[in-house]
Design an enzyme around this catalytic site. Sequence first.
Site, PDB file in Angstrom:
ATOM      1  N   GLY A   1       1.098  -1.680  -0.380  1.00  0.00           N
ATOM      2  CA  GLY A   1      -0.151  -0.137  -0.061  1.00  0.00           C
ATOM      3  C   GLY A   1       0.684   1.425  -0.560  1.00  0.00           C
ATOM      4  O   GLY A   1       2.249   0.862   0.192  1.00  0.00           O
ATOM      5  N   LYS A   2       0.249   2.059   0.044  1.00  0.00           N
ATOM      6  CA  LYS A   2       1.050   3.564  -0.187  1.00  0.00           C
ATOM      7  C   LYS A   2       2.057   3.385   1.510  1.00  0.00           C
ATOM      8  O   LYS A   2       2.998   4.054   0.527  1.00  0.00           O
ATOM      9  CB  LYS A   2      -0.089   4.792   0.060  1.00  0.00           C
ATOM     10  CG  LYS A   2       0.061   5.377  -1.802  1.00  0.00           C
ATOM     11  CD  LYS A   2      -1.015   6.652  -0.945  1.00  0.00           C
ATOM     12  CE  LYS A   2      -1.999   7.054  -2.121  1.00  0.00           C
ATOM     13  NZ  LYS A   2      -3.458   8.198  -2.683  1.00  0.00           N
ATOM     14  N   ARG A   3       1.632   3.054   2.209  1.00  0.00           N
ATOM     15  CA  ARG A   3       2.459   3.657   3.334  1.00  0.00           C
ATOM     16  C   ARG A   3       3.289   2.569   3.133  1.00  0.00           C
ATOM     17  O   ARG A   3       3.856   2.738   4.554  1.00  0.00           O
ATOM     18  CB  ARG A   3       1.177   2.902   4.579  1.00  0.00           C
ATOM     19  CG  ARG A   3      -0.161   4.332   4.984  1.00  0.00           C
ATOM     20  CD  ARG A   3      -0.011   3.877   6.056  1.00  0.00           C
ATOM     21  NE  ARG A   3      -1.612   4.444   6.372  1.00  0.00           N
ATOM     22  CZ  ARG A   3      -1.961   3.813   6.104  1.00  0.00           C
ATOM     23  NH1 ARG A   3      -2.682   3.246   5.563  1.00  0.00           N
ATOM     24  NH2 ARG A   3      -3.615   5.244   5.895  1.00  0.00           N
TER      25      ARG A   3
END
Length: 479
Positions: A245-247
């Site tokens: 994910g983006k994180r």
Amino acid sequence: MNIVTRFAPSPTGYIHIGNVRSAIYPYLLARQNHGTMILRIEDTDRARYVEGATELIEDTLEWLGLNWDEGPIVGGDHGPYFQSERQEIYHEWARKLIASGRAYADPTPSEKIEEYRKQCSEQKIPFLYRNFRPTDTPEWQPGLPLRFKAEPKDYDWHDEVMGDMHAGPEVQDDIILIKKDGFPTYNFAHIVDDALMGVTHVMRGVEYLSSTPNYLALYEALNLERPKLVSLPHILAPQGNKKLGKRDGAKSVTEYRDDGVLAEAMLNYLACLGWNDGTEQEIYTKDELIKNFSLDRIQSSGARYDETKLLWLNGQWLRRIFDEQGAEALYARTTDFWPASAASYDDDYKVKVLSIIYDRLKTLSDLRTMTDYFFTDPEIDLDMLINNKFLKKISESSLEDLLKTAIQKLTDLRNWQADDLQAALNELLAETGKKPAELFSLIRISLSFAPFSPALNLTMDVLGRETTLARLNAVARAI
Ligand code: GLU
């Protein structure tokens, strides 16, 4: 069979690694079979729509060299290729389902639906809308969602990657086909579009696998032939067992581009994230990928994202372009990556700098941090010099003497060329009795005050006699 594949992104703004990989495999399959690759923009979720996102998708595909045969910009016989412009088509197909009794307008207010959902969760039973299907349904009109009327049964199907699949009736439901706002859901629109566009292979993330029985039911109800289904494995975060994910630190594809990752490396890396040809080969050109790609070698388990590997591949590609296509070819890619101090220098000089440093670059943006001293005199940092691990045993006055001896030698040098410079350095070693690490660190740091520089003779060659001697003299005065 003419193979038709598609990439069907939603223009929601951020194109991550996983999105792009879903474009690569359809592209490779289409090109390998002289088939057709379609780009379709799935922009019916107006709440998530981001202005400019379509252009970002187009740019990214163009950058990677993934050209499409039908879709935005190029057009084609099956357009429009923006789902938001195909409303009438979806409504027409929806009406077919209403006519055959397989779709109904749903008047149930959303609060009521929430109540049903809550009831099920309290009773710890799965929420299936078909158990709450309204008995009295009005004629379908704008403002009312249209739902599929499920006739649940067992399904067996084959997924080209996941193998033979089976699902029971419990996963099929009265899914929404057309939303309140008149736009179709993904679930409905993609079925209609893939069929009308003649798509033979639906390749997409494995997250759609659990909904597949609903899609199979729709193909049947609409009397459409089902395409081959190809579920692409998840891309996993560097740690743990979750989806990337983006994180997790993975940047968007364009950020990697802006950081100086080459399109060749990105394509190579992503294509091999979840696919291999069974050999040890790691570097693939686009043509080699097209030639070697095969659906049956896409792995079914998740593929772990590894940025270190991407950067390693990028380094390999930087070298390959330099070695095979020449310094000028690599230089052509570097325009946006030089430090501000390089602005007033001509191309020839920058090509020389690139030629001695390219094999140390991980990304092109390393040029910005690694080459400043080629364009501007570095600030003298005596601490860096004195505390260097090879120099700290030597007294400051000896350092000064050593530097002066070096300056004398270099001043006397007749030809300022890499070979002659190396010969002079070797003589200096013999004459001073110093170790290479000591002498070379002293000169290298005095010239660059940077943690790293290319081979000393090459650095001096590129800097030129005047700059080299001026910098060494300035340091000798400062010690
Ligand atoms: N629009 C969907 C997405 O971006 C595409 C899924 C598909 O390829 O069918 O996830």
